[in-house]
Design a protein around this motif. Structure first.
Motif, PDB file in Angstrom:
ATOM      1  N   ASP A 113       9.271   2.943  -5.077  1.00 51.37           N
ATOM      2  CA  ASP A 113       8.658   2.122  -4.034  1.00 51.37           C
ATOM      3  C   ASP A 113       7.233   1.702  -4.412  1.00 51.37           C
ATOM      4  N   SER A 114       6.888   1.871  -5.721  1.00 54.46           N
ATOM      5  CA  SER A 114       5.553   1.483  -6.158  1.00 54.46           C
ATOM      6  C   SER A 114       5.576   1.165  -7.644  1.00 54.46           C
ATOM      7  N   PRO A 115       4.634   0.370  -8.127  1.00 58.55           N
ATOM      8  CA  PRO A 115       4.534   0.113  -9.568  1.00 58.55           C
ATOM      9  C   PRO A 115       4.338   1.388 -10.378  1.00 58.55           C
ATOM     10  N   GLU A 116       3.695   2.404  -9.772  1.00 58.98           N
ATOM     11  CA  GLU A 116       3.495   3.670 -10.487  1.00 58.98           C
ATOM     12  C   GLU A 116       4.837   4.333 -10.800  1.00 58.98           C
ATOM     13  N   GLY A 145       2.244  -2.874  17.725  1.00 55.39           N
ATOM     14  CA  GLY A 145       0.828  -2.567  17.943  1.00 55.39           C
ATOM     15  C   GLY A 145       0.473  -1.268  17.251  1.00 55.39           C
ATOM     16  N   PRO A 146      -0.167  -0.338  17.961  1.00 57.39           N
ATOM     17  CA  PRO A 146      -0.540   0.932  17.344  1.00 57.39           C
ATOM     18  C   PRO A 146       0.611   1.925  17.267  1.00 57.39           C
ATOM     19  N   PHE A 147       1.737   1.597  17.915  1.00 57.75           N
ATOM     20  CA  PHE A 147       2.879   2.521  17.967  1.00 57.75           C
ATOM     21  C   PHE A 147       3.714   2.397  16.696  1.00 57.75           C
ATOM     22  N   THR A 148       4.034   3.543  16.089  1.00 59.10           N
ATOM     23  CA  THR A 148       4.895   3.582  14.909  1.00 59.10           C
ATOM     24  C   THR A 148       5.936   4.667  15.097  1.00 59.10           C
ATOM     25  N   ALA A 149       7.197   4.307  14.840  1.00 62.01           N
ATOM     26  CA  ALA A 149       8.288   5.286  14.867  1.00 62.01           C
ATOM     27  C   ALA A 149       9.025   5.183  13.544  1.00 62.01           C
ATOM     28  N   GLY A 150       9.209   6.318  12.898  1.00 62.79           N
ATOM     29  CA  GLY A 150       9.909   6.313  11.622  1.00 62.79           C
ATOM     30  C   GLY A 150       9.380   7.375  10.693  1.00 62.79           C
ATOM     31  N   ALA A 151       9.815   7.303   9.428  1.00 64.75           N
ATOM     32  CA  ALA A 151       9.563   8.397   8.490  1.00 64.75           C
ATOM     33  C   ALA A 151       8.403   8.158   7.534  1.00 64.75           C
ATOM     34  N   HIS A 152       7.718   7.004   7.617  1.00 65.39           N
ATOM     35  CA  HIS A 152       6.570   6.737   6.738  1.00 65.39           C
ATOM     36  C   HIS A 152       6.934   6.984   5.272  1.00 65.39           C
ATOM     37  N   ARG A 153       7.995   6.353   4.827  1.00 65.99           N
ATOM     38  CA  ARG A 153       8.523   6.635   3.491  1.00 65.99           C
ATOM     39  C   ARG A 153       7.922   5.755   2.405  1.00 65.99           C
ATOM     40  N   SER A 154       7.834   4.461   2.635  1.00 63.28           N
ATOM     41  CA  SER A 154       7.566   3.514   1.561  1.00 63.28           C
ATOM     42  C   SER A 154       6.543   2.489   2.017  1.00 63.28           C
ATOM     43  N   ASP A 155       5.787   1.932   1.054  1.00 61.36           N
ATOM     44  CA  ASP A 155       4.874   0.855   1.423  1.00 61.36           C
ATOM     45  C   ASP A 155       5.474  -0.516   1.116  1.00 61.36           C
ATOM     46  N   VAL A 156       6.767  -0.539   0.774  1.00 61.15           N
ATOM     47  CA  VAL A 156       7.499  -1.803   0.634  1.00 61.15           C
ATOM     48  C   VAL A 156       8.159  -2.086   1.968  1.00 61.15           C
ATOM     49  N   ARG A 157       7.668  -3.111   2.652  1.00 61.25           N
ATOM     50  CA  ARG A 157       8.121  -3.327   4.027  1.00 61.25           C
ATOM     51  C   ARG A 157       8.685  -4.741   4.251  1.00 61.25           C
ATOM     52  N   THR A 158       8.075  -5.719   3.686  1.00 58.09           N
ATOM     53  CA  THR A 158       8.443  -7.110   3.927  1.00 58.09           C
ATOM     54  C   THR A 158       9.211  -7.683   2.729  1.00 58.09           C
ATOM     55  N   PRO A 159       9.857  -8.852   2.915  1.00 59.64           N
ATOM     56  CA  PRO A 159      10.472  -9.509   1.753  1.00 59.64           C
ATOM     57  C   PRO A 159       9.460  -9.764   0.643  1.00 59.64           C
ATOM     58  N   GLU A 160       8.232 -10.111   1.010  1.00 60.22           N
ATOM     59  CA  GLU A 160       7.194 -10.348   0.003  1.00 60.22           C
ATOM     60  C   GLU A 160       6.872  -9.081  -0.774  1.00 60.22           C
ATOM     61  N   ASP A 161       6.802  -7.945  -0.065  1.00 61.50           N
ATOM     62  CA  ASP A 161       6.567  -6.667  -0.748  1.00 61.50           C
ATOM     63  C   ASP A 161       7.695  -6.373  -1.744  1.00 61.50           C
ATOM     64  N   ALA A 162       8.921  -6.570  -1.298  1.00 62.52           N
ATOM     65  CA  ALA A 162      10.079  -6.279  -2.143  1.00 62.52           C
ATOM     66  C   ALA A 162      10.101  -7.182  -3.371  1.00 62.52           C
ATOM     67  N   VAL A 163       9.800  -8.451  -3.171  1.00 64.73           N
ATOM     68  CA  VAL A 163       9.770  -9.390  -4.301  1.00 64.73           C
ATOM     69  C   VAL A 163       8.682  -8.995  -5.295  1.00 64.73           C
ATOM     70  N   SER A 164       7.528  -8.591  -4.805  1.00 68.54           N
ATOM     71  CA  SER A 164       6.443  -8.179  -5.693  1.00 68.54           C
ATOM     72  C   SER A 164       6.878  -7.018  -6.577  1.00 68.54           C
ATOM     73  N   LEU A 165       7.571  -6.033  -5.980  1.00 66.04           N
ATOM     74  CA  LEU A 165       8.021  -4.896  -6.778  1.00 66.04           C
ATOM     75  C   LEU A 165       9.176  -5.304  -7.698  1.00 66.04           C
ATOM     76  N   ALA A 166      10.051  -6.183  -7.227  1.00 68.29           N
ATOM     77  CA  ALA A 166      11.137  -6.670  -8.083  1.00 68.29           C
ATOM     78  C   ALA A 166      10.582  -7.400  -9.305  1.00 68.29           C
ATOM     79  N   GLN A 167       9.532  -8.166  -9.107  1.00 72.66           N
ATOM     80  CA  GLN A 167       8.911  -8.862 -10.236  1.00 72.66           C
ATOM     81  C   GLN A 167       8.284  -7.876 -11.208  1.00 72.66           C
TER      82      GLN A 167
END
Length: 383
Positions: A113-116, A145-167
């Motif tokens: 989920d990261s370049p590293e 807003g300030p509310f978040t529900a979930g596991a805080h797993r990855s910083d890839v969230r949007t299609p743009e994020d995914a494309v950046s990592l795919a590239q």
């Protein structure tokens, strides 16, 4: 005949027990609600190789979701295939073992989920002169807003994020993008027993379906995705309805531990327990069982403590709880217990329980039919 009436023989220490018929019914129920999307077995929620293999023999089940690179390599050594590692790893030793094994390279997929992560896997692959398969873990947390529900797993969230990592993967020698994963923890891992939870889960699924499709559409330009995984036991009935997922992960639902009692939409039943002998009767209303303080992971709370379920009506003393060496219990049924009698407990979680036992007794139709080794019983510990 109740499973609790199954003759187990003498028990000197806590012993794990699985009802094979209930295990099979749970698998069938999850497969039926997920159809036509096949199930992928989450191994961390079972940690018993014989039961993993048994699940894979059922129609509508295909592939494994492992929790460790070393675990994936070990499963492969026993003939299992199509292993997606669910979490990014820094275990370069295990990665090198995958890189050095031609069959492993073809069937094990590592998570990033990261370049590293990409760079670390690529170094291992290029040193071995091979290419390793990777998948992108896409964050499915629900944010308003300030509310978040979930596991805080990855910083890839949007299609743009995914494309950046795919590239990044595309321009990095030694790695090949073959899949992606979408785990909606706030749906799959949260009960729906209150109106607030049901509203959150409904709103979250609506948001996920649109975002997940957009991410997959964006990634298709970089890979003919072999694996598109998502869901979980608590969301198997809805995760596949948008037609995006290629398989749905399930694991805990096969055992149906105590944390799943609050899922109204889930049609599973308890299939796994541990049984402990009474070792003390300090007074008529108290029965002390041996050990049993097997606390589940997560936020410290009463929900993580094993619960005595048979005989009915037993409960812990508040100032003592479940202990490392002994667990004092009281209640009306304690009066009928004698030293050596069995008390049945349900763990709060599924596979975690198996870290405490070398084997599980398998019962069916009121009889003890088998004993199978856990990962621990096979000498394996993957963290």
């Amino acid at each position: 005949m109740s499973v609790f009436d199954t003759p187990l023989g003498p028990i000197g220490a806590p012993t794990a027990v699985l009802d094979r018929a209930a295990f099979t019914r749970n698998l069938t129920a999850l497969r039926d609600v997920a159809t036509p999307v096949p199930l992928r077995i989450a191994t961390k929620s079972i940690r018993v190789r014989a039961l993993i293999e048994e699940a894979l023999r059922h129609d509508g089940v295909s592939g494994l979701l492992a929790y460790s690179v070393a675990e994936a390599r070990w499963l492969l050594s026993h003939g299992l295939r199509d292993v997606l590692v669910a979490y990014p790893s820094a275990d370069v030793v295990a990665m090198r073992a995958i890189a050095d094994d031609e069959e492993a390279r073809a069937t094990v997929t590592l998570m990033v989920d990261s370049p590293e992560h990409v760079a670390m896997i690529a170094r291992v692959a290029t040193q071995a002169g091979v290419v390793l398969r990777v998948a992108i873990d896409v964050d499915m947390t629900f944010k308003v807003g300030p509310f978040t529900a979930g596991a805080h797993r990855s910083d890839v969230r949007t299609p743009e994020d995914a494309v950046s990592l795919a590239q990044c993967i595309e321009r990095t020698p030694g790695v090949e993008l073959v899949g992606c994963m979408f785990y909606e923890a706030q749906i799959a891992g949260v009960p729906d027993s209150t109106p607030g939870h049901r509203l959150m889960k409904w709103a979250s699924m609506r948001e996920i379906e649109g975002r997940r499709r957009a991410v997959v559409d964006a990634l298709q330009a970089y890979s003919d995705l072999e694996i598109i995984n998502g869901g979980g036991t608590g969301s198997a009935h809805i995760s596949g309805r948008d037609g995006v997922l290629g398989d749905i992960a399930v694991g805990s639902g096969l055992f149906a531990p105590r944390l799943f009692d609050g899922y109204r939409a889930l049609r599973t039943e308890p299939a796994c327990w541990f049984v402990s002998p009474v070792v003390r009767k300090p007074d008529p209303q108290t029965a002390v069982t041996y050990s049993g303080g097997y606390i589940g992971s997560g936020p410290p709370s009463r929900s993580r403590v094993p619960v005595p379920v048979h005989p009915r009506g037993l409960k812990y003393y508040g100032q003592l709880g479940a202990g490392e060496v002994q667990s004092p219990l009281h209640g009306a049924s304690a009066r009928g217990l004698s030293i050596g009698d069995h008390v049945w407990f349900r763990h709060s979680k599924a596979g975690e329980m198996c870290e405490r036992f070398d084997s599980i007794l398998v019962v069916e139709n009121g009889a003890l039919v088998d004993e199978v080794a856990t990962y621990r019983g096979e000498g394996q510990n993957f963290g």
